[in-house]
Design a protein around this motif. Structure first.
Motif, PDB file in Angstrom:
ATOM      1  N   GLY A  49     -19.441 -24.925  20.529  1.00 28.12           N
ATOM      2  CA  GLY A  49     -18.636 -25.746  21.503  1.00 28.12           C
ATOM      3  C   GLY A  49     -19.139 -26.878  21.510  1.00 28.12           C
ATOM      4  N   GLY A  50     -18.565 -28.364  21.915  1.00 27.73           N
ATOM      5  CA  GLY A  50     -19.205 -29.437  21.892  1.00 27.73           C
ATOM      6  C   GLY A  50     -18.168 -30.569  22.181  1.00 27.73           C
ATOM      7  N   ASN A  51     -18.568 -31.782  21.896  1.00 28.33           N
ATOM      8  CA  ASN A  51     -17.995 -32.824  22.287  1.00 28.33           C
ATOM      9  C   ASN A  51     -17.565 -33.778  20.840  1.00 28.33           C
ATOM     10  N   ALA A  52     -16.281 -34.303  20.706  1.00 35.13           N
ATOM     11  CA  ALA A  52     -16.049 -34.976  19.515  1.00 35.13           C
ATOM     12  C   ALA A  52     -16.801 -36.155  19.487  1.00 35.13           C
ATOM     13  N   GLU A  53     -17.340 -36.321  17.999  1.00 37.50           N
ATOM     14  CA  GLU A  53     -18.228 -37.678  17.957  1.00 37.50           C
ATOM     15  C   GLU A  53     -17.371 -38.447  17.049  1.00 37.50           C
ATOM     16  N   ASP A  54     -16.736 -38.077  16.258  1.00 39.12           N
ATOM     17  CA  ASP A  54     -16.202 -38.727  15.422  1.00 39.12           C
ATOM     18  C   ASP A  54     -15.141 -37.729  14.387  1.00 39.12           C
ATOM     19  N   ASP A  55     -14.223 -38.462  13.714  1.00 36.33           N
ATOM     20  CA  ASP A  55     -13.074 -37.488  13.035  1.00 36.33           C
ATOM     21  C   ASP A  55     -13.879 -36.345  12.378  1.00 36.33           C
ATOM     22  N   ASN A  56     -13.504 -35.078  12.832  1.00 38.52           N
ATOM     23  CA  ASN A  56     -14.081 -33.937  12.213  1.00 38.52           C
ATOM     24  C   ASN A  56     -15.555 -33.546  12.590  1.00 38.52           C
ATOM     25  N   VAL A  57     -16.136 -34.640  13.498  1.00 36.74           N
ATOM     26  CA  VAL A  57     -17.446 -34.106  13.907  1.00 36.74           C
ATOM     27  C   VAL A  57     -17.467 -34.026  15.256  1.00 36.74           C
ATOM     28  N   LEU A  58     -18.261 -32.861  15.785  1.00 32.81           N
ATOM     29  CA  LEU A  58     -18.692 -32.626  17.008  1.00 32.81           C
ATOM     30  C   LEU A  58     -20.120 -32.839  17.421  1.00 32.81           C
ATOM     31  N   ARG A  59     -20.333 -33.125  18.415  1.00 35.03           N
ATOM     32  CA  ARG A  59     -21.844 -33.018  18.743  1.00 35.03           C
ATOM     33  C   ARG A  59     -22.078 -31.543  19.549  1.00 35.03           C
ATOM     34  N   VAL A  60     -22.693 -30.681  19.205  1.00 34.71           N
ATOM     35  CA  VAL A  60     -22.701 -29.353  19.448  1.00 34.71           C
ATOM     36  C   VAL A  60     -23.505 -29.082  20.845  1.00 34.71           C
ATOM     37  N   THR A  61     -22.800 -28.329  21.834  1.00 38.54           N
ATOM     38  CA  THR A  61     -23.580 -28.341  23.141  1.00 38.54           C
ATOM     39  C   THR A  61     -23.812 -26.597  23.358  1.00 38.54           C
ATOM     40  N   ASP A  62     -22.887 -25.785  22.875  1.00 42.26           N
ATOM     41  CA  ASP A  62     -22.979 -24.433  23.094  1.00 42.26           C
ATOM     42  C   ASP A  62     -22.828 -23.872  21.605  1.00 42.26           C
ATOM     43  N   MET A  63     -23.585 -22.620  21.374  1.00 37.58           N
ATOM     44  CA  MET A  63     -23.337 -21.789  20.276  1.00 37.58           C
ATOM     45  C   MET A  63     -23.556 -20.406  20.821  1.00 37.58           C
ATOM     46  N   VAL A  64     -22.779 -19.562  20.165  1.00 39.21           N
ATOM     47  CA  VAL A  64     -22.812 -18.094  20.584  1.00 39.21           C
ATOM     48  C   VAL A  64     -22.571 -17.423  19.373  1.00 39.21           C
ATOM     49  N   GLU A  65     -23.383 -16.365  19.200  1.00 35.25           N
ATOM     50  CA  GLU A  65     -23.214 -15.439  17.931  1.00 35.25           C
ATOM     51  C   GLU A  65     -22.234 -14.213  18.266  1.00 35.25           C
ATOM     52  N   LYS A  66     -21.150 -14.189  17.555  1.00 30.46           N
ATOM     53  CA  LYS A  66     -19.933 -12.957  17.657  1.00 30.46           C
ATOM     54  C   LYS A  66     -19.658 -12.890  19.100  1.00 30.46           C
ATOM     55  N   PRO A  67     -19.213 -14.034  19.705  1.00 26.32           N
ATOM     56  CA  PRO A  67     -18.560 -13.501  21.240  1.00 26.32           C
ATOM     57  C   PRO A  67     -17.406 -12.864  21.333  1.00 26.32           C
ATOM     58  N   ASP A  68     -16.954 -12.261  22.466  1.00 28.96           N
ATOM     59  CA  ASP A  68     -15.890 -11.683  22.655  1.00 28.96           C
ATOM     60  C   ASP A  68     -14.667 -12.954  22.743  1.00 28.96           C
ATOM     61  N   PRO A  69     -13.714 -12.812  22.570  1.00 30.42           N
ATOM     62  CA  PRO A  69     -12.812 -14.125  22.591  1.00 30.42           C
ATOM     63  C   PRO A  69     -12.612 -14.635  23.759  1.00 30.42           C
ATOM     64  N   LYS A  70     -12.944 -13.746  24.930  1.00 27.28           N
ATOM     65  CA  LYS A  70     -12.750 -14.404  26.248  1.00 27.28           C
ATOM     66  C   LYS A  70     -14.080 -15.060  26.552  1.00 27.28           C
ATOM     67  N   ASP A  71     -15.133 -15.027  25.844  1.00 22.75           N
ATOM     68  CA  ASP A  71     -16.470 -15.677  26.037  1.00 22.75           C
ATOM     69  C   ASP A  71     -16.615 -16.877  25.091  1.00 22.75           C
ATOM     70  N   ALA A  72     -15.924 -16.919  24.151  1.00 25.95           N
ATOM     71  CA  ALA A  72     -16.052 -17.941  23.115  1.00 25.95           C
ATOM     72  C   ALA A  72     -15.834 -19.390  23.763  1.00 25.95           C
ATOM     73  N   PRO A  73     -16.769 -20.222  23.213  1.00 22.82           N
ATOM     74  CA  PRO A  73     -16.601 -21.697  23.696  1.00 22.82           C
ATOM     75  C   PRO A  73     -15.583 -22.270  22.957  1.00 22.82           C
ATOM     76  N   SER A  74     -15.024 -21.816  21.913  1.00 22.65           N
ATOM     77  CA  SER A  74     -13.878 -22.620  21.085  1.00 22.65           C
ATOM     78  C   SER A  74     -13.636 -21.665  20.041  1.00 22.65           C
ATOM     79  N   ASN A  75     -12.698 -22.029  19.143  1.00 19.40           N
ATOM     80  CA  ASN A  75     -12.234 -21.167  18.048  1.00 19.40           C
ATOM     81  C   ASN A  75     -12.915 -21.739  16.867  1.00 19.40           C
ATOM     82  N   LEU A  76     -14.015 -22.546  16.967  1.00 22.05           N
ATOM     83  CA  LEU A  76     -14.648 -23.052  15.707  1.00 22.05           C
ATOM     84  C   LEU A  76     -15.761 -22.179  15.255  1.00 22.05           C
ATOM     85  N   ALA A  77     -15.491 -21.598  14.005  1.00 27.13           N
ATOM     86  CA  ALA A  77     -16.660 -20.584  13.544  1.00 27.13           C
ATOM     87  C   ALA A  77     -17.356 -21.239  12.578  1.00 27.13           C
ATOM     88  N   ILE A  78     -18.699 -21.041  12.412  1.00 29.52           N
ATOM     89  CA  ILE A  78     -19.630 -21.380  11.629  1.00 29.52           C
ATOM     90  C   ILE A  78     -19.261 -20.504  10.147  1.00 29.52           C
TER      91      ILE A  78
END
Ligand code: UTP
Length: 275
Positions: free
Chosen positions: A175-204
């Motif tokens: 999860g994070g905030n847009a910094e530029d086109d296609n670039v986010l400054r990351v504020t949160d990261m979760v390993e294999k979260p349940d969909p209800k707990d996921a900060p976004s749908n952006l997967a590493i």
């Protein structure tokens, strides 16, 4: 230092989803058409102007070292015959870069595999490629896009892809905030979260640029999801200091760690080659 010179390839996993094929052959050596997954990864690193390959292996992975070495017997047999061109690509790889190896003694997860590579990387920023994530691009390779971004941001970078929300439990999610086109400054990261707990749908996906302080952070990181030392947990420490960006890369990516993704990659490269 802004130039990325080294690429680490964690390749020590058991590849259980590909048993029995991976009983004696490393998953990273499975071929898509005629080329092993790891060679695609090494060629991607070369395209990003990286010439030092550092590979983390484990027991039963000797085929990897043999692949990136000259086979004198084979060279002798094939020299001057109509089949010689089959060796052209791998010869180019072997002569254009150096390979070094270390072993991960216990399979304690991706974070631990990366820490095992410290001895080969030293104190400089480096790239990481998970060869079972096979990327392709008609323009600039994914890793090359990322090394350019590193020259601008000088912090850790993870490549991310939008996935269906119901699949978040298969990936590290940011999860994070847009910094530029296609670039986010990351504020949160979760390993294999349940969909209800996921900060976004952006997967590493399996491409990273990491700053070398990550090694000390991994050393301090406790086992997380699945009892493994997760790189996502270590990266969260950097993210909390504003030192991780996520990049929505341009290109295609196939999850060749799964049979489904492997078949899709094979069809894709076959059709591409036939054109
Ligand atoms: P995977 O999560 O795909 O695990 O690892 P795996 O063991 O290879 O495969 P399965 O799930 O049993 O089928 C992602 C990448 O991290 C490496 C793997 O080799 C792969 O490239 N890895 C994972 C390590 O090097 N060491 C580990 O302890 C775990």
């Amino acid at each position: 230092m802004s130039k990325i010179r080294k690429c680490l390839f964690p390749a020590a996993g058991y590849g259980t989803r590909f048993l029995p094929a991976t009983k004696a052959i490393p998953k990273e050596m499975l071929p898509v058409l005629t080329k092993p997954l790891l060679q695609y990864g090494v060629e991607e690193a070369i395209s990003a102007k990286i010439d030092t390959m550092a590979i983390v292996t484990g027991r039963g992975k000797r085929a990897i070292e043999d692949h990136f070495d000259i086979s004198y017997e084979l060279e002798h047999q094939i020299k001057g015959t109509s089949k010689e061109h089959y060796l052209t690509e791998i010869r180019k790889v072997i002569t254009n870069c150096t390979f070094s190896y270390t072993r991960q003694i216990e399979m304690k997860g991706l974070g631990h595999a990366i820490l095992s590579g410290e001895t080969l990387i030293g104190n400089e920023p480096f790239a990481v490629i998970l060869a079972d994530d096979l990327c392709d691009n008609d323009g600039e390779s994914v890793l090359s896009q990322m090394t350019k971004l590193y020259a601008k941001y000088r912090c850790s970078i993870v490549a991310v892809e939008e996935i269906p929300m119901e699949q978040t439990n298969k990936y590290g999610v940011v999860g994070g905030n847009a910094e530029d086109d296609n670039v986010l400054r990351v504020t949160d990261m979760v390993e294999k979260p349940d969909p209800k707990d996921a900060p976004s749908n952006l997967a590493i996906i399996g491409r990273y640029i990491l700053t070398p302080d990550i090694f000390d952070i991994i050393r301090e990181t406790k086992p997380g999801k699945g009892g493994e030392i997760q790189i996502t947990d270590a990266l969260l420490t950097q993210a909390k200091q504003g030192r991780v960006i996520a990049y929505k890369f341009k290109g295609k990516r196939f999850d060749c760690g799964s049979v489904d993704g492997f078949v899709k990659a094979t069809n894709y490269f076959y059709n591409k080659e036939k054109k």
